[in-house]
Design a protein around this motif. Structure first.
Motif, short mmCIF file in Angstrom:
data_model
loop_
_atom_site.label_atom_id
_atom_site.label_comp_id
_atom_site.label_asym_id
_atom_site.label_seq_id
_atom_site.Cartn_x
_atom_site.Cartn_y
_atom_site.Cartn_z
N VAL A 39 -22.67 31.93 101.60
CA VAL A 39 -21.96 32.39 102.78
C VAL A 39 -21.33 33.76 102.53
CG1 VAL A 39 -19.90 31.95 104.19
CG2 VAL A 39 -21.58 30.13 103.81
N ARG A 40 -20.69 33.92 101.40
CA ARG A 40 -20.00 35.18 101.12
C ARG A 40 -20.99 36.35 101.00
NH1 ARG A 40 -16.99 31.20 99.13
NH2 ARG A 40 -14.72 31.27 99.48
N GLN A 41 -22.17 36.10 100.47
CA GLN A 41 -23.18 37.15 100.40
C GLN A 41 -23.60 37.60 101.79
OE1 GLN A 41 -26.19 35.18 98.09
NE2 GLN A 41 -25.36 35.87 96.11
N LEU A 42 -23.69 36.66 102.70
CA LEU A 42 -24.16 36.98 104.06
C LEU A 42 -23.13 37.78 104.86
CD1 LEU A 42 -25.93 33.65 105.07
CD2 LEU A 42 -27.00 35.80 104.39
N ARG A 43 -21.89 37.82 104.40
CA ARG A 43 -20.89 38.59 105.13
C ARG A 43 -21.18 40.09 105.09
NH1 ARG A 43 -15.49 35.33 102.95
NH2 ARG A 43 -15.96 33.37 104.05
N ASP A 44 -22.02 40.51 104.17
CA ASP A 44 -22.41 41.92 104.09
C ASP A 44 -23.59 42.23 105.01
OD1 ASP A 44 -20.44 42.50 102.21
OD2 ASP A 44 -21.75 41.95 100.54
N TRP A 45 -24.19 41.22 105.62
CA TRP A 45 -25.34 41.43 106.49
C TRP A 45 -24.89 41.95 107.86
CZ3 TRP A 45 -30.01 37.60 106.32
CH2 TRP A 45 -30.43 37.43 105.00
N LYS A 46 -25.76 42.70 108.51
CA LYS A 46 -25.52 43.15 109.87
C LYS A 46 -25.73 41.98 110.84
CE LYS A 46 -25.13 47.73 109.18
NZ LYS A 46 -23.98 48.56 109.61
N ASP A 47 -25.11 42.08 112.01
CA ASP A 47 -25.29 41.04 113.04
C ASP A 47 -26.78 40.84 113.35
OD1 ASP A 47 -22.35 40.57 114.23
OD2 ASP A 47 -22.60 42.70 113.80
N HIS A 48 -27.49 41.95 113.49
CA HIS A 48 -28.92 41.89 113.79
C HIS A 48 -29.68 41.11 112.73
CE1 HIS A 48 -32.92 43.25 115.01
NE2 HIS A 48 -33.12 43.71 113.78
N ASP A 49 -29.37 41.34 111.47
CA ASP A 49 -30.09 40.69 110.39
C ASP A 49 -29.82 39.18 110.36
OD1 ASP A 49 -31.09 43.16 109.66
OD2 ASP A 49 -29.45 43.56 108.28
N LEU A 50 -28.61 38.79 110.69
CA LEU A 50 -28.30 37.36 110.78
C LEU A 50 -29.15 36.70 111.85
CD1 LEU A 50 -24.41 37.48 110.49
CD2 LEU A 50 -25.99 36.66 108.74
N THR B 160 -13.98 23.56 111.74
CA THR B 160 -14.69 24.45 112.66
C THR B 160 -16.04 23.81 112.98
OG1 THR B 160 -15.57 25.75 110.80
CG2 THR B 160 -13.60 26.59 111.89
N VAL B 161 -16.36 23.77 114.25
CA VAL B 161 -17.63 23.21 114.72
C VAL B 161 -18.29 24.24 115.62
CG1 VAL B 161 -18.76 21.35 116.00
CG2 VAL B 161 -16.68 20.87 114.68
N MET B 162 -19.51 24.64 115.26
CA MET B 162 -20.24 25.65 116.02
C MET B 162 -21.53 25.04 116.56
SD MET B 162 -18.44 28.49 115.79
CE MET B 162 -19.68 29.60 116.44
N ILE B 163 -21.64 24.97 117.89
CA ILE B 163 -22.87 24.52 118.55
C ILE B 163 -23.66 25.77 118.87
CG2 ILE B 163 -23.83 23.27 120.52
CD1 ILE B 163 -21.13 21.73 120.64
N SER B 164 -24.80 25.97 118.20
CA SER B 164 -25.45 27.28 118.18
C SER B 164 -26.96 27.14 118.19
CB SER B 164 -25.04 28.06 116.93
OG SER B 164 -23.64 28.13 116.77
N THR B 165 -27.63 28.25 118.54
CA THR B 165 -29.09 28.34 118.43
C THR B 165 -29.51 29.19 117.24
OG1 THR B 165 -29.16 30.22 119.95
CG2 THR B 165 -29.48 28.02 120.90
N LYS B 166 -28.67 30.20 116.87
CA LYS B 166 -28.99 31.09 115.77
C LYS B 166 -27.75 31.34 114.92
CE LYS B 166 -32.95 33.84 117.31
NZ LYS B 166 -33.45 35.22 117.41
N LEU B 167 -28.02 31.83 113.73
CA LEU B 167 -26.93 32.16 112.81
C LEU B 167 -26.16 33.37 113.33
CD1 LEU B 167 -26.03 31.04 110.02
CD2 LEU B 167 -27.39 32.85 108.97
N ASN B 168 -24.84 33.31 113.26
CA ASN B 168 -24.02 34.47 113.64
C ASN B 168 -22.81 34.57 112.73
OD1 ASN B 168 -21.70 33.05 114.83
ND2 ASN B 168 -23.06 32.57 116.54
N ARG B 169 -22.03 35.61 112.94
CA ARG B 169 -20.94 35.92 112.01
C ARG B 169 -19.87 34.83 111.98
NH1 ARG B 169 -20.44 39.83 108.80
NH2 ARG B 169 -18.44 40.50 107.96
N SER B 170 -19.68 34.12 113.06
CA SER B 170 -18.66 33.07 113.07
C SER B 170 -18.97 31.94 112.09
CB SER B 170 -18.52 32.50 114.49
OG SER B 170 -18.04 33.48 115.38
N HIS B 171 -20.25 31.76 111.76
CA HIS B 171 -20.62 30.74 110.79
C HIS B 171 -20.22 31.12 109.36
CE1 HIS B 171 -24.02 30.11 113.87
NE2 HIS B 171 -23.11 29.17 114.08
#
Length: 760
Positions: free
Chosen positions: A94-105, A487-498
């Motif tokens: 998770v911490r590694q992904l915080r450096d990713w852009k929104d688009h890349d997520l 925290t509960v996220m009902i989602s279709t794709k990965l995003n920054r809130s995850h």
């Protein structure tokens, strides 16, 4: 006729080949399945599915291709063949992904399995649905209901939304903030105050009969391109269009219809705006007051000459209040003050005002360029003032038209997702479900964020959305979000809130609207409400991205069954098996709006749930429409000073809300990046900067807190002096949670006070 204004950075008209090329590019980049094109053919049609993008109405007489560039991108984006499966987390923390852009997520693809965050490995791990519901239930049962928030974006249909609100109230709170809190809550509060309706008054027929449209702070070219078709038709029959916007938006300059072979082959474009006035950010109050001044002066002259009055005296006498004080304000405000605060010369406002005077039927259109200011409600009240002067509300071809930015954001409010108890028929819920609904108002999203930061809010359940990325004070929000118990996220794709999971955190993957929703009684219809208060049925035909997905309604029911005590009148399994039963409940709860709901579900063009203000029934305390005398001539909560700029946040042509499809904003000439700040040449020179120079924006909000965003490249753009632009949601780090509309608390994202520093 020549174009009224040109943006030298733009690649040309809205629509046309640029639109088709952009759709084709997103198709390729998103790895969308070939069957997505068949899905697009069913979009926004009876027996098909309703677009997940904007809330623009779906006409009864639809085009062969009833989708726009933005809607096509949204559908292709969800139709990707890419999958974010559990093994994705074998290679990423998770911490590694915080450096990713929104688009890349987003590019990781559709989520496929329910997941729980494992703190020890800093990864999400696969769990069964039963395990997820049990874990969520265990956490919710330990918490004070007042410390739990049930947030929703505008994605879920009316059926799921109704049950989501019921879940929250059975659990014990009205903590039901919604994405409208961040965009059009100003509309809900502002319009209710002055005309007694929380939504616009315009219908589709009005678009066909109007002879003039005034636009304020709305961008149909990128945000609601299907609007361009009725605008083009209006121009072809001779209607006038006047636009007030700090930014030149190409959709309001010119348009080539992609569904017209002749226009596509010849490049013939329709000039949209007859007059385009670049009001400075926050200057609409003064600009509209100037328009009203033109009307009043013309009326004074007509009355003195014994001619027909310009102001609709009979309408005003019968239907309004507050006119005398407002007229005094109009007459006593000088043109010098109007010019200073609007940033527009008197002669241009007079030209626009004369167009208004000459028109018989006028529609006032607006978007977040009016709502997202510290005095956003005053902006809306001023537009209503202008329309009331000539009786342009509640008659054919006229009215007020807010353009909503999410497909069902208005409808969710209609069926009970609301933090204010006065908006919900609690007595009906008590009667239907044999319980005592909580009587205290719930929390607005601004107050919920403040509660998070203080530690008072312990859990968030999010029905869609990317809330961590969408709100002001983003860095503080990230820290506070991760400190929650759940925290509960009902989602279709990965995003920054995850990527900022609470102590216990779940990602629950859901079906998209275009996918088959197979339940006990077959594939289910859902329904949505558009900006014109029409209800449409929607049914998916695509094979789901994963066998492990559940519908939003089924997920809500699963959480509820695991968490709430048994109640024989609360039949979660039956409702999950047949969404028609939920529509029966909605009809019983809101009988005036949803008569014969199931019977009318698939009526072409939708069925109209009604609007009192459209009928000139004013549900205000005064039982009349209200003229508002402005307390100030701008929509700001701060004063200008040396080195302070008004930052207006933008969405690009490759974006929907916080979803970033790519890095092409062709209408503004920005390619390959979002890390830019747009400034006029005079401001660049005045600040001692150069085009291409790296700078950082620093908040100049008067609370002493340092907020900054660096790595931005200065670009020249056609803008009023003192107004600069950069992209949302990246700029949310600069906006203070306390900086919001006075009445609705909508964040003031269109006029953030900032300074510019060189980025060494």
């Amino acid at each position: 006729m020549n174009k009224p204004v040109e943006d030298p950075e733009s690649e040309g008209p809205a629509g046309g080949w640029g639109s088709l090329k952009s759709i084709a590019r997103i198709y390729g980049e998103s790895s969308a399945e070939i069957s997505a094109f068949e899905t697009l053919k069913r979009q926004n049609k009876p027996g098909g599915f309703m677009c997940v993008s904007c809330a623009w109405p779906k006409p009864a007489n639809y085009h062969p291709f009833e989708f726009c560039e933005n809607g096509a991108k949204a559908t292709l984006w969800e139709s990707t063949s890419a999958r974010c499966m559990p093994d994705f987390w074998n290679d990423h923390t998770v911490r590694q992904l915080r450096d990713w852009k929104d688009h890349d997520l987003e590019m990781t693809g559709r989520l496929t399995h329910p997941m729980r965050y494992d703190d020890e490995s800093d990864r999400y791990v696969e769990v069964s649905w039963d395990e997820a519901f049990s874990g969520i239930s265990g956490a919710l049962k330990k918490l004070d209901p007042k410390s739990v928030v049930f947030y929703s974006s505008g994605h879920a249909g009316l059926e799921a939304s109704y049950l989501y609100a019921l879940l929250a109230r059975l659990y014990g709170n009205n903590n039901l903030p919604q994405s409208s809190n961040m965009c059009h809550e100003t509309t809900s509060v502002g319009l209710t105050k002055v005309i007694g309706s929380p939504v616009g008054t315009v219908l589709w027929d009005d678009l066909e009969k109007t002879d003039c449209l005034f636009f304020f702070g709305q961008n149909p070219g990128s945000n609601s391109p299907r609007f361009l078709h009725p605008l083009q038709e209006a121009k072809q029959r001779g209607a006038k269009i006047v636009t007030f916007n700090p930014v030149i938006e190409q959709g309001l300059v010119s348009f080539v219809n992609p569904q017209s072979p002749r226009q596509m082959l010849t490049g013939e474009e329709t000039v949209i705006s007859d007059l385009y006035l670049q009001v400075q950010s926050g200057g609409d109050v003064a600009a509209i007051l100037g328009l009203c001044k033109v009307v009043v002066e013309a009326d004074d002259q007509a009355e003195a000459a014994g001619a027909k009055r310009v102001i609709d005296i009979e309408f005003i006498a019968q239907h309004t209040t507050g006119i005398d004080q407002f007229m005094d304000c109009v007459r006593n405000t000088s043109w010098v003050d109007i010019e200073r605060e609007s940033g527009l010369p008197e002669d241009e406002i007079r030209r626009a005002g004369q167009i208004y005077v000459d028109a018989e039927r006028v529609i006032g259109v607006y978007g977040m360029g009016l709502t997202q200011h510290s005095q956003g409600a005053l902006n809306i009240a001023m537009l209503v003032n202008l329309l009331l002067l000539r009786g342009n509300i509640g008659r054919e071809g006229a009215g007020v038209c807010p353009v909503r930015g999410h497909s069902n954001v208005q409808g969710q409010r209609t069926v009970g997702i609301a933090e204010k108890t006065k908006l919900v028929p609690m007595h009906k819920l008590k009667e239907l479900f044999d319980f005592d609904p909580p009587t205290d108002d719930g929390t607005h999203i601004v107050d919920a964020v403040k509660g998070l930061m203080k530690g008072d809010i312990k859990a968030f359940v999010s029905l869609g959305g990317n809330l961590v990325r969408a709100v002001p004070d983003q860095k503080d929000m990230e820290r506070a979000w991760a400190n929650q118990e759940l925290t509960v996220m009902i989602s279709t794709k990965l995003n920054r809130s995850h990527l900022f999971p609470g102590k216990l955190a779940y990602i629950l993957p859901c079906l998209s609207r275009s996918e088959i929703d197979e339940q006990a009684t077959g594939n289910q219809y859902i329904s949505i409400e558009d900006s014109f208060s029409h209800i449409h049925g929607s049914i998916g035909k695509r094979t789901p991205a994963s066998d492990h997905l559940k519908s939003e309604l089924a997920i809500i029911a699963g959480i509820a069954k695991a968490t709430l005590p048994a109640n024989q009148r609360v039949r979660w399994d039956d409702w999950t098996g047949d969404y028609g039963l939920v529509r029966d409940l909605i009809e019983k709860t809101y009988p005036a709006d949803f008569t014969d709901y199931n019977t009318r579900l698939n009526k072409p063009g939708g069925f109209y749930r009604g609007n009192a203000a459209h009928e000139r029934i004013w549900k205000t305390p005064e039982n009349r429409a209200v003229f508002t005398t402005p307390k100030q001539l701008n929509a700001l909560s701060f004063n200008d000073r040396l080195g302070r700029y008004r930052l207006l946040t933008l969405r690009s042509n490759d974006q929907f809300n916080t979803t970033i499809y790519g890095y092409s904003d062709r209408f503004r000439g920005v390619e390959g990046t979002r890390d830019v700040v747009l400034m006029c040449d005079e401001d660049i020179e005045g600040a001692g900067l150069q085009v291409g120079q790296k700078v950082r924006l620093v908040s100049d909000f008067d609370d002493g807190k340092r907020r900054e965003l660096g790595g931005l490249t200065v670009r020249s753009h056609t803008l009023p002096r003192g107004t600069i632009c950069s992209y949302y949601p990246e700029c949310n780090v600069l906006n203070a949670i306390e900086h919001h509309d006075e009445l609705s608390k909508t964040p003031a994202s269109k006029s953030i006070p900032v300074r510019i520093e060189r980025d060494e």
